[in-house]
Scaffold this active site. Structure first.
Site, PDB file in Angstrom:
ATOM      1  N   LYS A 115       7.299   4.900  -8.167  1.00  0.00           N
ATOM      2  CA  LYS A 115       6.210   5.072  -9.155  1.00  0.00           C
ATOM      3  C   LYS A 115       6.764   5.349 -10.552  1.00  0.00           C
ATOM      4  O   LYS A 115       6.151   4.970 -11.546  1.00  0.00           O
ATOM      5  CB  LYS A 115       5.212   6.130  -8.692  1.00  0.00           C
ATOM      6  N   LYS A 220       6.033  -3.628  -0.615  1.00  0.00           N
ATOM      7  CA  LYS A 220       4.860  -3.313   0.203  1.00  0.00           C
ATOM      8  C   LYS A 220       3.575  -3.776  -0.495  1.00  0.00           C
ATOM      9  O   LYS A 220       3.481  -3.703  -1.716  1.00  0.00           O
ATOM     10  CB  LYS A 220       4.892  -1.805   0.454  1.00  0.00           C
ATOM     11  N   LYS A 223      -2.559  -1.362  -3.122  1.00  0.00           N
ATOM     12  CA  LYS A 223      -3.845  -1.594  -3.776  1.00  0.00           C
ATOM     13  C   LYS A 223      -3.748  -1.465  -5.284  1.00  0.00           C
ATOM     14  O   LYS A 223      -4.599  -1.959  -6.010  1.00  0.00           O
ATOM     15  CB  LYS A 223      -4.927  -0.695  -3.191  1.00  0.00           C
TER      16      LYS A 223
END
Ligand code: ATP
Ligand code: LTN
Length: 356
Positions: A115, A220, A223
């Site tokens: 992140k 991965k 969303k």
């Protein structure tokens, strides 16, 4: 809550519509655990504010998330579904746990580092830290403006789990490291203050544990991926599902086989397997002599067929927000009972003076 039934707890973030990764890696398995267990399924809005978001979207996504849970087969009569911020105790326990969490352990978390990379890119700093394996040895905030909530994320997650004395936590493979930290924290607390928490077991499904991006099958499916073609959402309409699957990135080879060096193909076979409950080997067998076009087209039809009833149930549920709010209210009441019980115990062991 029955005292002797095993407790199952898991959560998803209302950071957007749920994906087939969330469904296959997580929610589909939750639905299979409703019998014989006490289930808590959280919608973790406090986790969702660790990344860029808009309050109105978060509110909308939280209600939509509970409708998607129910549409996927989580029956409200058999599970406690709740919003994290509706239950006092998550943030409080996270604080206590943070005081036994070494900073270095948090800086080493893969999701945190991923992140940070994403935030660095959005801040135009991608090239500064890209490919830098030693980022855990640096203070990332020196280069990128990272909020400390992102670093604390796994501690809050540990609190979500330990607050309910969960026996098992069904998650996708991406959460294994966070679960390991949670187990360590439970053991550390127990050692320091005497037996308090159960040490929870991760439950990671055999098939569908890691669904990859359709556009970059080494990453991965997420969303929050800015490339919407990379992600199949549960609520995508049939045309869009077909388009996304037909344009999934694969390779130039022709035959359908099981090969780790062909991540795009492996991902499609994995999705096929998880939706059809067939083994990857039998899928490869049934596509012998056929090519990517056939596999993708059949897969698209399968996904459309499997998601159709979920989508129908979802749209009906969204017509009745009062019902969804009632489900959440009941869920939060049950969760709160358990949370207060645990928090009281933890505060006592921590040496906090009894509140009379
Ligand atoms: P974000 O993309 O915003 O980081 P996320 O979808 O990864 O969110 P959650 O919504 O919190 O995160 O995930 C809910 C559950 O879905 C977790 O158990 C997680 O392990 C599982 N999950 C998420 N993505 C995948 C995936 N691609 N494959 C398998 N399981 C997944
Ligand atoms: N970190 C998880 C979401 C999450 C969770 C939890 C999962 C927050 N709290 C407790 C299981 C149990 C994720 O990003 N997928």
């Amino acid at each position: 809550m029955s005292e002797n039934k095993p407790v199952i707890l898991t959560c998803a973030q209302p950071t957007g519509g749920l994906t087939i990764g969330n469904y296959l890696g997580a929610i589909k398995n939750w639905a299979d655990m409703l019998e014989g267990n006490t289930c808590f399924f959280g919608i973790v809005d406090m986790h969702a504010i660790t990344v860029d978001y808009t309050p109105a979207e978060l509110r909308k996504n939280s209600l939509s998330c509970v409708a998607q849970y129910i549409a996927c087969g989580i029956e409200p009569e058999k599970a406690n579904m709740f919003i994290q911020s509706h239950v006092t105790g998550h943030a409080e326990l996270a604080w206590v746990l943070s005081c036994i969490t070494p900073l270095g352990e948090l800086q080493r978390m893969t999701q945190f580092k991923d992140k940070v990379q994403v935030q660095a890119k959005t801040q135009g700093l991608g090239s500064n830290i890209e490919g830098d394996d030693s980022i855990e040895n640096q203070d990332p905030t020196s280069r990128v403006s990272i909020n400390s909530g992102l670093l604390m994320y796994p501690v809050l997650m540990a609190a979500d789990i330990l607050l309910y004395n969960a026996d098992a936590v069904p998650v996708g493979a991406d959460q294994k490291q966070h679960l390991e930290l949670c187990r360590n924290l439970a053991q550390r607390f127990n050692q320091r203050y005497s037996d308090t928490f159960k040490v929870p077991e991760p439950f990671i499904p055999k098939f569908g544990q890691r669904i990859m991006s359709l556009q970059d099958p080494t990453r991965k499916m997420s969303k929050s991926d800015p490339n919407k073609n990379a992600t199949l959402f549960l609520l995508d309409d049939p045309k869009l599902i077909k388009k996304k699957i037909m344009s999934a990135v694969t390779d130039s080879a022709r035959d359908i086989e099981l090969s780790e060096s062909r991540p795009g193909l492996s991902n499609l076979i994995n999705i096929y397997s998880a939706f059809s409950d067939q083994t990857p080997e039998s899928i490869v067998q049934s596509f012998k002599g056929k090519g990517y076009g056939d596999l993708k087209s059949d897969l698209a039809d399968l996904v459309i067929e499997k998601l159709k009833p979920v989508q129908e149930r979802y749209h009906n549920l969204m017509k009745d927000p009062a019902y969804l709010e009632a489900v959440l209210k009941e869920g939060a009441e049950a969760a709160q009972k358990q949370a207060f019980k645990m928090l009281r115990k933890v505060y006592k062991k921590s040496g906090f003076l009894n509140r009379s």
